[in-house]
Design an enzyme around this catalytic site. Structure first.
Site, PDB file in Angstrom:
ATOM      1  CD  GLU A   1      -6.889 -16.067   2.468  1.00  0.00           C
ATOM      2  OE1 GLU A   1      -6.654 -17.192   2.501  1.00  0.00           O
ATOM      3  OE2 GLU A   1      -5.779 -15.233   2.693  1.00  0.00           O
TER       4      GLU A   1
ATOM      5  CG  HIS B   1       2.287  12.119   2.740  1.00  0.00           C
ATOM      6  ND1 HIS B   1       3.022  13.324   2.795  1.00  0.00           N
ATOM      7  CD2 HIS B   1       2.545  11.646   3.948  1.00  0.00           C
ATOM      8  CE1 HIS B   1       3.492  13.669   4.110  1.00  0.00           C
ATOM      9  NE2 HIS B   1       3.292  12.530   4.721  1.00  0.00           N
TER      10      HIS B   1
ATOM     11  CE  LYS C   1      -1.865 -22.576  -3.400  1.00  0.00           C
ATOM     12  NZ  LYS C   1      -2.032 -23.057  -2.289  1.00  0.00           N
TER      13      LYS C   1
END
Lengths: 315, 315
Positions: free
Chosen positions: B182, B198, B293
């Protein structure tokens, strides 16, 4: 951990809408602090020797949780015999990541028997048909022009894949990422919508020499919720189109969330094998994982410590 | 979502060892299916207008959960007034990500009042001293040679940061990643140990033209558990050293997990601002987030739909 823990994630994603109790997936040496006698703990390690799982398993027994263990043998089976803990014995000789169905299905069966989720046999049977169909359309004999997994693999050569998931395809995104890491030996990441629209999208504004190295794979489903469809397409068209090296899509198949999730995982798996071949690496080799396991066993002797704790718990 | 949801993650990480009940952080349009009247839902959106939070909030009210809301105004405050839901009003005029303390502290206070966690005042007061001290050592006036945040930012120019966290520094790793995305506008990822050992470690075997673009930041703590210390150092020395473009470390400060977690987040935040300046981008700009948005509000009209649902719930 790894190939064993993802079964828990997939169970939660796939049947989340039908779960009557919360399910936590723990990937650490101990359980969350609130886990007590009211909790059922499924200790799952394909090898049965994963030190984190063994440690969390003894933790669960010490706390008096109800415990069931799953492994193809190893210390987990041995300890369960010693302690009188119910144990499900899995077929041995596979790589943990290829044993996924053998870990997922028993988990679903146990949860159904305990009436945490409704019956899943039919769902699972149909899922296996969906997967067989995917394999037949993408098998080695099918030429690239007609083989979507091969096509996708060719597109990914030289890029770091970024897999965007959401909702019931969240852990599928994570698993597709780890298959690229483990089989194709490439750096990869996964991210989830809508969260990524609140932070990650700004990272795509970096200079193109950085962002163009990433090939985005959007997980899609023809039944995706309208909010998600709008998000995926707005993120793709307004943000990624200009910046990502490539934008690719991978579609879920089947009718239920379990089938959709597993079909996506399977497409990713097949693609990751073709990408390994294109990258001239051996998809089966796990050198770095084994190296770390051995080194940590030497440095920490965690399994010896756990054996001592198990001795102390003997009935 | 984003800067609001991370407060829940940080609360869980920091006080996990003292939590008497499970805490879930939800980042979606609806709550997990098992959330019922026995659940307390903290609906937190700094702006008060985040459509996912508003949707999950109405979901919680409809299900009869106990609900408390937090925002600096917006629809969340308006709906809470309409429905008689307790609301905590936060100071307005900040970017959501800079308002973190104003969202985290009320959450901790509420959880303490409900006797879910022990008192935290002293812990929080000392945390703010730790943060002040970090700022004084890394402020703009301190030259790079004596300023570890500036030094770290200089090292990161041109790279994509990969933040490795673990245990009580897990959500700190996630937050440091989002601050790089950001504020510094760079692609970033985070991963957790032991899980990364893993699967992810195999991805580092890719050709160096891909792996050398990543600068790894290992989160450290002088009090880190011995298993984690061994893992971090084995992963660094046996895997990353040969392949990553850079290996850097960032150390937690303070005594408690809350202080350690927040000190790491704060160091990451300051570094991300200096990296923004080095990258000649404006750390405050959130263009891509705002664009999405607006676009989604136009396409979906979710807030109108939610308003209708709220009308139907009026007492």
């Amino acid at each position: 951990m790894g190939g064993s823990a993802i079964s828990g994630d997939l169970a939660r994603d796939a049947l989340g809408d039908r779960f009557s109790v919360p399910l936590f997936v723990s990937r650490d040496y101990s359980l969350p602090p609130f886990a007590d006698r009211d909790f059922l703990v499924l200790a799952s390690s394909y090898s049965g020797n994963t030190e984190e799982t063994l440690s969390a398993y003894v933790d669960a027994v010490e706390r008096g949780c109800m415990v069931i263990s799953l492994s193809s043998g190893g210390k987990l089976e041995e300890f369960s015999r010693t302690l009188g803990i119910p144990h499900l014995h899995l077929p041995s000789g596979m790589l943990p990541r290829t044993a996924l169905p053998f870990m997922l299905i028993p988990i679903l069966t146990v949860l159904n028997k305990l009436e945490v989720i409704p019956p899943v046999e039919e769902d699972v049977m149909h899922a296996s048909e969906v997967l067989r169909d995917i394999l037949s359309r993408n098998s080695v004999g099918i030429p690239t022009a007609d083989n979507s997994a091969k096509k996708l693999a060719v597109e990914l050569v030289g890029y770091a894949p970024v897999v965007y998931g959401w909702g019931y395809l969240s852990s599928a995104a994570y698993r597709v990422m780890t298959d690229f890491q483990e089989n194709s030996k490439v750096p990869a990441k996964s991210a989830l919508l809508p969260e990524a629209d609140h932070n990650e999208v700004l990272g795509w504004q970096a200079p193109k020499n950085l962002t163009a190295l990433f090939a985005v794979i959007l997980l899609r489903d023809r039944g995706e919720p309208k909010e998600m469809k709008a998000r995926i397409e707005a993120t793709r068209d307004l943000i990624l189109k200009e910046r990502a090296g490539k934008i690719l899509e991978m579609s879920a198949e089947g009718e239920t969330n379990l089938q959709k999730s597993l079909s996506t995982v399977y497409k990713g798996l097949i693609t990751s094998y073709y990408l390994a071949i294109a990258n001239r690496v051996d998809p089966w080799k796990t050198g770095a994982i084994d190296l770390l396991k051995k080194e940590l066993e030497i440095r920490l002797k965690t399994r010896d410590e756990i054996s001592t704790r198990v001795e102390g718990l003997k009935p």
